[in-house]
Design a protein around this motif. Structure first.
Motif, PDB file in Angstrom:
ATOM      1  N   ASP A  95      70.466  -5.667   7.823  1.00 47.57           N
ATOM      2  CA  ASP A  95      71.827  -6.194   7.941  1.00 47.57           C
ATOM      3  C   ASP A  95      72.458  -6.417   6.571  1.00 47.57           C
ATOM      4  OD1 ASP A  95      71.700  -6.746  10.925  1.00 47.57           O
ATOM      5  OD2 ASP A  95      70.051  -8.015  10.223  1.00 47.57           O
ATOM      6  N   LEU A  96      71.614  -6.678   5.572  1.00 48.56           N
ATOM      7  CA  LEU A  96      72.117  -7.023   4.248  1.00 48.56           C
ATOM      8  C   LEU A  96      71.175  -6.470   3.184  1.00 48.56           C
ATOM      9  CD1 LEU A  96      73.975  -8.681   2.311  1.00 48.56           C
ATOM     10  CD2 LEU A  96      72.479 -10.647   2.753  1.00 48.56           C
ATOM     11  N   VAL A  97      71.742  -5.781   2.205  1.00 52.49           N
ATOM     12  CA  VAL A  97      70.990  -5.297   1.045  1.00 52.49           C
ATOM     13  C   VAL A  97      71.513  -6.019  -0.189  1.00 52.49           C
ATOM     14  CG1 VAL A  97      70.497  -3.325  -0.447  1.00 52.49           C
ATOM     15  CG2 VAL A  97      70.482  -3.043   2.041  1.00 52.49           C
ATOM     16  N   LEU A  98      70.598  -6.588  -0.963  1.00 56.97           N
ATOM     17  CA  LEU A  98      70.914  -7.229  -2.234  1.00 56.97           C
ATOM     18  C   LEU A  98      70.390  -6.366  -3.360  1.00 56.97           C
ATOM     19  CD1 LEU A  98      69.824 -10.876  -1.327  1.00 56.97           C
ATOM     20  CD2 LEU A  98      72.140  -9.920  -1.230  1.00 56.97           C
ATOM     21  N   ALA A  99      71.174  -6.179  -4.418  1.00 58.88           N
ATOM     22  CA  ALA A  99      70.753  -5.297  -5.517  1.00 58.88           C
ATOM     23  C   ALA A  99      71.259  -5.826  -6.851  1.00 58.88           C
ATOM     24  CB  ALA A  99      71.274  -3.876  -5.286  1.00 58.88           C
ATOM     25  N   ASN A 100      70.338  -5.973  -7.771  1.00 55.51           N
ATOM     26  CA  ASN A 100      70.656  -6.272  -9.170  1.00 55.51           C
ATOM     27  C   ASN A 100      69.984  -5.180 -10.001  1.00 55.51           C
ATOM     28  OD1 ASN A 100      71.150  -7.293 -11.707  1.00 55.51           O
ATOM     29  ND2 ASN A 100      70.013  -9.194 -11.425  1.00 55.51           N
ATOM     30  N   PRO A 101      70.592  -3.986 -10.043  1.00 55.50           N
ATOM     31  CA  PRO A 101      69.930  -2.837 -10.652  1.00 55.50           C
ATOM     32  C   PRO A 101      70.050  -2.843 -12.174  1.00 55.50           C
ATOM     33  CG  PRO A 101      72.104  -2.211  -9.918  1.00 55.50           C
ATOM     34  CD  PRO A 101      71.918  -3.645  -9.495  1.00 55.50           C
ATOM     35  N   PRO A 102      69.279  -2.009 -12.853  1.00 54.34           N
ATOM     36  CA  PRO A 102      69.524  -1.787 -14.289  1.00 54.34           C
ATOM     37  C   PRO A 102      70.946  -1.273 -14.488  1.00 54.34           C
ATOM     38  CG  PRO A 102      67.452  -0.791 -13.589  1.00 54.34           C
ATOM     39  CD  PRO A 102      68.172  -1.192 -12.338  1.00 54.34           C
ATOM     40  N   TYR A 103      71.640  -1.794 -15.520  1.00 59.61           N
ATOM     41  CA  TYR A 103      73.018  -1.367 -15.737  1.00 59.61           C
ATOM     42  C   TYR A 103      73.429  -1.343 -17.209  1.00 59.61           C
ATOM     43  CZ  TYR A 103      73.640  -6.480 -15.677  1.00 59.61           C
ATOM     44  OH  TYR A 103      73.515  -7.833 -15.913  1.00 59.61           O
ATOM     45  N   VAL A 104      72.507  -1.582 -18.128  1.00 62.05           N
ATOM     46  CA  VAL A 104      72.873  -1.595 -19.547  1.00 62.05           C
ATOM     47  C   VAL A 104      72.941  -0.158 -20.072  1.00 62.05           C
ATOM     48  CG1 VAL A 104      72.231  -2.368 -21.856  1.00 62.05           C
ATOM     49  CG2 VAL A 104      71.791  -3.849 -19.878  1.00 62.05           C
ATOM     50  N   PRO A 105      74.065   0.267 -20.620  1.00 59.35           N
ATOM     51  CA  PRO A 105      74.130   1.612 -21.217  1.00 59.35           C
ATOM     52  C   PRO A 105      73.081   1.764 -22.312  1.00 59.35           C
ATOM     53  CG  PRO A 105      76.333   0.692 -20.971  1.00 59.35           C
ATOM     54  CD  PRO A 105      75.373  -0.419 -20.680  1.00 59.35           C
ATOM     55  N   SER A 106      72.427   2.920 -22.317  1.00 53.16           N
ATOM     56  CA  SER A 106      71.324   3.145 -23.253  1.00 53.16           C
ATOM     57  C   SER A 106      71.605   4.375 -24.115  1.00 53.16           C
ATOM     58  CB  SER A 106      70.001   3.283 -22.493  1.00 53.16           C
ATOM     59  OG  SER A 106      70.104   4.223 -21.446  1.00 53.16           O
ATOM     60  N   ARG A 107      70.709   4.626 -25.041  1.00 55.81           N
ATOM     61  CA  ARG A 107      70.919   5.743 -25.977  1.00 55.81           C
ATOM     62  C   ARG A 107      70.816   7.101 -25.300  1.00 55.81           C
ATOM     63  NH1 ARG A 107      71.106   4.075 -31.103  1.00 55.81           N
ATOM     64  NH2 ARG A 107      70.365   1.966 -31.566  1.00 55.81           N
ATOM     65  N   SER A 108      70.061   7.170 -24.232  1.00 54.24           N
ATOM     66  CA  SER A 108      69.751   8.450 -23.608  1.00 54.24           C
ATOM     67  C   SER A 108      69.856   8.332 -22.097  1.00 54.24           C
ATOM     68  CB  SER A 108      68.329   8.878 -24.005  1.00 54.24           C
ATOM     69  OG  SER A 108      67.872   9.953 -23.219  1.00 54.24           O
ATOM     70  N   ASP A 109      70.041   9.467 -21.440  1.00 55.49           N
ATOM     71  CA  ASP A 109      70.001   9.487 -19.983  1.00 55.49           C
ATOM     72  C   ASP A 109      68.579   9.567 -19.444  1.00 55.49           C
ATOM     73  OD1 ASP A 109      72.732   9.266 -19.459  1.00 55.49           O
ATOM     74  OD2 ASP A 109      73.053  11.408 -19.768  1.00 55.49           O
ATOM     75  N   VAL A 110      67.608   9.696 -20.323  1.00 58.77           N
ATOM     76  CA  VAL A 110      66.200   9.680 -19.905  1.00 58.77           C
ATOM     77  C   VAL A 110      65.779   8.234 -19.737  1.00 58.77           C
ATOM     78  CG1 VAL A 110      63.845  10.320 -20.508  1.00 58.77           C
ATOM     79  CG2 VAL A 110      65.747  11.834 -21.123  1.00 58.77           C
ATOM     80  N   LEU A 111      65.445   7.840 -18.522  1.00 57.83           N
ATOM     81  CA  LEU A 111      65.099   6.457 -18.240  1.00 57.83           C
ATOM     82  C   LEU A 111      63.631   6.200 -18.549  1.00 57.83           C
ATOM     83  CD1 LEU A 111      66.985   5.905 -14.863  1.00 57.83           C
ATOM     84  CD2 LEU A 111      67.818   5.656 -17.203  1.00 57.83           C
ATOM     85  N   PRO A 112      63.303   4.977 -18.983  1.00 57.12           N
ATOM     86  CA  PRO A 112      61.900   4.669 -19.281  1.00 57.12           C
ATOM     87  C   PRO A 112      61.044   4.718 -18.024  1.00 57.12           C
ATOM     88  CG  PRO A 112      63.256   2.688 -19.382  1.00 57.12           C
ATOM     89  CD  PRO A 112      64.197   3.840 -19.254  1.00 57.12           C
ATOM     90  N   ARG A 113      59.851   5.227 -18.153  1.00 57.01           N
ATOM     91  CA  ARG A 113      58.930   5.347 -17.018  1.00 57.01           C
ATOM     92  C   ARG A 113      58.072   4.104 -16.848  1.00 57.01           C
ATOM     93  NH1 ARG A 113      58.082  10.640 -15.243  1.00 57.01           N
ATOM     94  NH2 ARG A 113      55.986  10.099 -14.574  1.00 57.01           N
ATOM     95  N   ARG A 114      57.988   3.286 -17.893  1.00 59.00           N
ATOM     96  CA  ARG A 114      57.188   2.059 -17.805  1.00 59.00           C
ATOM     97  C   ARG A 114      57.721   1.059 -18.830  1.00 59.00           C
ATOM     98  NH1 ARG A 114      54.150   6.104 -19.729  1.00 59.00           N
ATOM     99  NH2 ARG A 114      53.136   6.316 -17.710  1.00 59.00           N
ATOM    100  N   GLY A 115      57.215  -0.169 -18.751  1.00 56.66           N
ATOM    101  CA  GLY A 115      57.617  -1.192 -19.699  1.00 56.66           C
ATOM    102  C   GLY A 115      58.835  -1.966 -19.229  1.00 56.66           C
ATOM    103  N   PRO A 116      59.163  -3.059 -19.918  1.00 53.00           N
ATOM    104  CA  PRO A 116      60.264  -3.928 -19.482  1.00 53.00           C
ATOM    105  C   PRO A 116      61.627  -3.257 -19.493  1.00 53.00           C
ATOM    106  CG  PRO A 116      59.459  -4.564 -21.668  1.00 53.00           C
ATOM    107  CD  PRO A 116      58.478  -3.575 -21.119  1.00 53.00           C
TER     108      PRO A 116
END
Length: 214
Positions: A95-116
């Motif tokens: 009934d309800l989806v809550l989302a706080n996704p990653p949203y900080v612009p970064s240097r690259s479009d390659v997203l980190p695979r691990r780590g904070p």
């Protein structure tokens, strides 16, 4: 709230989304999905708001351990699922989806695979995960179900609202608040200024909550 090292600390974006949840009528009687749960703050808030059931998903096993510990500490029943966004709950409806996704612009479009960095890096425009949520959330919502998602205005809330409307949702920004730069934004401020995303003297960002109804 307990927080294991390397997991996301609940801060202004989390608290803004909790406020929007309360203002929008809460979660009473709802089947709730907290996607990208981090330490479980949103999931626990949904339990306290009277949700019928709460399922928390995260790609980080450490985050799920943190959520489990917090749910035990607060005697809250939360179902945990490990995996990427909606993959672990395919075939189910909420009934309800809550989302706080990653949203900080970064240097690259390659997203980190691990780590904070997985908790905040979101590609050059900050929208890599936001757009996946917009595109795929309908598959896990009942008719009349809702999405509440928080992100920075730097990631362009107008694009989020329009993308959801293009997919058949009624969508709008329902809350917003200024947020002083935290450590990640302070480290990245020079990069964002070079792209014209920040004013030279800017030391805060605006957070927005987008609500979408199917």
């Amino acid at each position: 709230m307990l927080r294991l090292p390397g997991t996301y600390r609940a801060q202004g974006d989390t608290f803004l989304l909790i406020r929007a949840l309360r203002r929008s009528g809460g979660a009473q009687g709802c089947r709730v999905l907290d996607v990208g749960t981090g330490g479980g703050a949103l999931a626990l808030s949904a339990v306290r708001a009277g949700a019928r059931s709460v399922t928390a998903v995260d790609l980080s096993r450490l985050s799920l351990i943190t959520t489990r510990l917090n749910s035990l500490l607060h005697r809250a029943r939360v179902e945990l699922r490990h995996g990427d966004l909606f993959d672990p709950v395919r075939g189910r409806r909420f009934d309800l989806v809550l989302a706080n996704p990653p949203y900080v612009p970064s240097r690259s479009d390659v997203l980190p695979r691990r780590g904070p960095g997985r908790a905040w890096d979101a590609g050059r425009d900050g929208r890599a995960v936001i757009e996946r949520i917009c595109d795929d959330v309908a598959a896990v919502l009942v008719d009349g179900g809702r999405l509440l998602m928080v992100h920075s205005a730097l990631a362009d809330e107008d694009r989020t609202v329009q993308r959801l409307r293009d997919r058949g949702f009624r969508a709008a920004v329902v809350d917003r608040a200024p947020e002083p730069f935290g450590p990640v934004m302070r480290r990245r401020a020079a990069l964002l200024r070079s792209r014209g995303l920040l004013r030279p003297d800017q030391d805060h960002e605006e957070l927005v909550v987008v609500e979408a109804r199917r």
